[in-house]
Write an enzyme that holds these catalytic residues in place. Structure first.
Site, mmCIF file in Angstrom:
data_model
loop_
_atom_site.group_PDB
_atom_site.id
_atom_site.type_symbol
_atom_site.label_atom_id
_atom_site.label_comp_id
_atom_site.label_asym_id
_atom_site.label_seq_id
_atom_site.Cartn_x
_atom_site.Cartn_y
_atom_site.Cartn_z
ATOM 1 N N ARG A 79 -77.730 -50.453 -47.736
ATOM 2 C CA ARG A 79 -77.723 -51.404 -46.687
ATOM 3 C C ARG A 79 -79.289 -51.984 -46.276
ATOM 4 N NH1 ARG A 79 -78.255 -49.442 -41.577
ATOM 5 N NH2 ARG A 79 -76.502 -47.666 -41.964
ATOM 6 N N TYR A 133 -77.584 -77.558 -37.561
ATOM 7 C CA TYR A 133 -76.121 -77.019 -38.027
ATOM 8 C C TYR A 133 -75.378 -76.573 -36.810
ATOM 9 C CZ TYR A 133 -72.531 -74.307 -40.368
ATOM 10 O OH TYR A 133 -71.711 -73.877 -40.896
ATOM 11 N N ASP A 206 -85.611 -73.860 -40.451
ATOM 12 C CA ASP A 206 -84.484 -73.895 -41.239
ATOM 13 C C ASP A 206 -84.399 -74.844 -42.393
ATOM 14 O OD1 ASP A 206 -82.098 -74.222 -42.631
ATOM 15 O OD2 ASP A 206 -80.738 -73.813 -40.895
ATOM 16 N N LYS A 231 -76.753 -72.643 -50.264
ATOM 17 C CA LYS A 231 -76.671 -73.943 -50.483
ATOM 18 C C LYS A 231 -77.699 -74.322 -51.954
ATOM 19 C CE LYS A 231 -74.293 -74.683 -46.816
ATOM 20 N NZ LYS A 231 -74.186 -73.278 -46.159
HETATM 21 C C1 LIG Z 1 -78.691 -76.198 -42.118
HETATM 22 C C2 LIG Z 1 -77.914 -74.908 -42.215
HETATM 23 N N1 LIG Z 1 -78.218 -73.789 -41.650
HETATM 24 C C3 LIG Z 1 -77.503 -72.704 -41.834
HETATM 25 C C4 LIG Z 1 -76.083 -72.670 -41.889
HETATM 26 C C5 LIG Z 1 -75.439 -71.430 -42.210
HETATM 27 O O1 LIG Z 1 -75.459 -71.206 -43.384
HETATM 28 P P1 LIG Z 1 -74.019 -69.900 -44.161
HETATM 29 O O2 LIG Z 1 -72.940 -70.896 -44.162
HETATM 30 O O3 LIG Z 1 -74.642 -69.522 -45.368
HETATM 31 O O4 LIG Z 1 -73.957 -69.110 -43.190
HETATM 32 C C6 LIG Z 1 -75.683 -73.914 -42.868
HETATM 33 C C7 LIG Z 1 -74.536 -74.025 -43.353
HETATM 34 O O5 LIG Z 1 -73.746 -75.010 -43.646
HETATM 35 C C8 LIG Z 1 -76.534 -74.859 -42.745
HETATM 36 O O6 LIG Z 1 -75.933 -76.257 -43.103
#
Ligand SMILES: Cc1ncc(COP(=O)(O)O)c(C=O)c1O
Length: 425
Positions: A79, A133, A206, A231
């Site tokens: 973990r 997001y 982010d 991504k």
């Molecule tokens: C800019 C952004 N941040 C965070 C996330 C969340 O990522 P995850 O789907 O890997 O949890 C996404 C998901 O599309 C995103 O586009």
């Protein structure tokens, strides 16, 4: 706990530090080598193996104790991490120009961890860009206030208004994406980071959309960088992972929270992400070239009302993007990423669904950053949690689509878009 769990130089952060052998190398080289072949056993392996063991043991009780109390680098229980996830962490620290990185089970876990580590909680204010997001928007708007915190979500492109709010409200944490989702607005990241710091806030960026190919937020002063590694970094649509990178000072708390929450990235997922990362720089080159070509194609298409791509001179913040993402040396193509947004003229939900159903090559799927081109209809997918008013306030209309441009041949992409646009009329 009767004994101090960590020494002054805890090995859990040493282990996850940027790979000093490759810090000075180009991103393309870092992607291939950073984090790999760290320690020689009986023989070298060119890629880090998948260590699926849940637990680890040593030659003596003292050796295990040294790992439990973090006096020596190693592993006790998965973990807290595995050699496979550590290799990915070293690679990401190197790519982001950060000191340390923790990977975790998803991008949402990463955003959540970064917010908790930065101090979001009871009585503390999170100031968040309203264009983040959708699930992050919902988390900031509902989960943290439910736990006794406060949140304000607002447009970060108006710097005067932003400064007014930061000065008045004194947020604990400021959180944003540099190119917003899905409207591709560009936030002046250096200015926002500087402003937030002047008023004592901790800044989380982010970097999922922009990636270290365009920007390294830690190097312009951000305190934490979070990623949906699922991504562009992993890139192949076959892994769910997240990461948080930061300076050494912020790391102990991040590590403790991650272990307590238990949102660890498993070794199989870590390995897939690490393998995907090898071609990250190469893929981004093609993503960016294709995205510019698709944006130009759509901009001249009679059935399209508007295209927003930060690489187009018509984009309202094209000049800001040029400044932030850096002019490239002579002869090197510009880097504006793979994400664009377009609006089909006179479009309602039925026409939008017909358009999606008519695509033959491009996948109408709700992710981004894959090698495949993907189109989503934000109003009914990524942002379905938002009501009509909230959607309209961030610019999402019934004709708005977000495209993550993949690495297919450009002529095939144009052909598919053109036939679907004609078929949905
Ligand atoms: C800019 C952004 N941040 C965070 C996330 C969340 O990522 P995850 O789907 O890997 O949890 C996404 C998901 O599309 C995103 O586009």
């Amino acid at each position: 706990m009767s004994e101090k769990a960590y020494t002054d130089q805890p090995m859990h952060s040493e282990n996850r530090r940027a790979d000093t052998r490759y810090i000075e190398k180009d991103l393309a080289t870092q992607c291939l080598h950073a984090g790999e072949r760290w320690e020689k056993g009986e023989f070298w392996t060119s890629s880090t193996p998948i260590h699926n063991s849940t637990t680890y043991f040593y030659d003596s009780a003292q050796e295990l104790d040294d790992r439990v109390y973090d006096r020596k680098a190693g592993y006790v229980y998965s973990r807290a991490g595995s050699p496979t996830s550590t290799a990915l962490e070293r690679a990401l620290s190197t790519l982001e120009g950060a000191e340390v990185t923790h990977v975790c089970s998803s991008g949402m876990a990463a955003s959540h961890l970064a917010l908790l580590t930065a101090g979001a909680g009871r009585d503390e204010l999170i100031l968040c860009s309203s264009d983040v997001y959708g699930s992050v928007y919902t988390m900031v708007e509902s989960i943290f206030p439910h736990l006794g915190g406060r949140s304000i979500l607002m447009d970060f492109t108006d710097l005067d208004k932003l400064e007014h709010v930061i000065k008045r409200e004194r947020p604990k944490v400021v959180y944003f994406e540099v190119v917003t989702n899905p409207m591709t607005k560009v936030i002046d990241a250096p200015a926002v980071i500087d402003m937030a710091h002047r008023y004592g806030a901790t800044v989380i960026v982010d970097n999922t959309f922009t990636t270290p190919y365009l920007l390294k937020p830690i190097q312009i002063g951000a305190d934490f960088v979070s990623h949906s590694v699922s991504k562009f970094l992993a890139g192949h649509g076959d892994v769910l992972a997240g990461s948080v990178s930061c300076y050494r000072e912020g790391f102990d708390r991040l590590h403790d929270i991650l272990i307590q929450v238990g949102c660890t990235l498993g070794p199989n997922q870590a390995w897939l992400a690490l393998r995907g990362l090898k071609t990250f720089s190469l893929r981004m080159e093609r993503h960016c070239a294709n995205a510019l070509a698709v944006a130009k194609f759509l901009e001249s298409h009679p059935l399209i009302h508007e295209v927003r791509y930060i690489g187009l001179p018509s984009h309202p913040q094209h000049e800001t993007a040029r400044r932030i993402f850096g002019a490239r040396p002579e002869g090197e193509p510009a880097r504006y990423g793979a994400m664009l947004n377009f609006e089909i003229a006179d479009c309602d939900k039925d026409k939008a669904f017909r358009f999606l159903d008519s695509l033959n090559l491009i996948l109408p799927a709700t992710t981004l950053g894959d090698i495949y081109s993907l189109i989503v209809y934000p109003a009914r997918t990524t942002h379905h949690q938002l009501g009509q008013e909230e959607l309209a306030s961030i610019g999402i209309s019934p004709g708005t689509f977000r495209m993550s441009v993949g690495i297919e041949h450009i002529e095939d992409l144009k052909e598919d878009l053109d036939q679907a646009l004609k078929a949905c009329q």
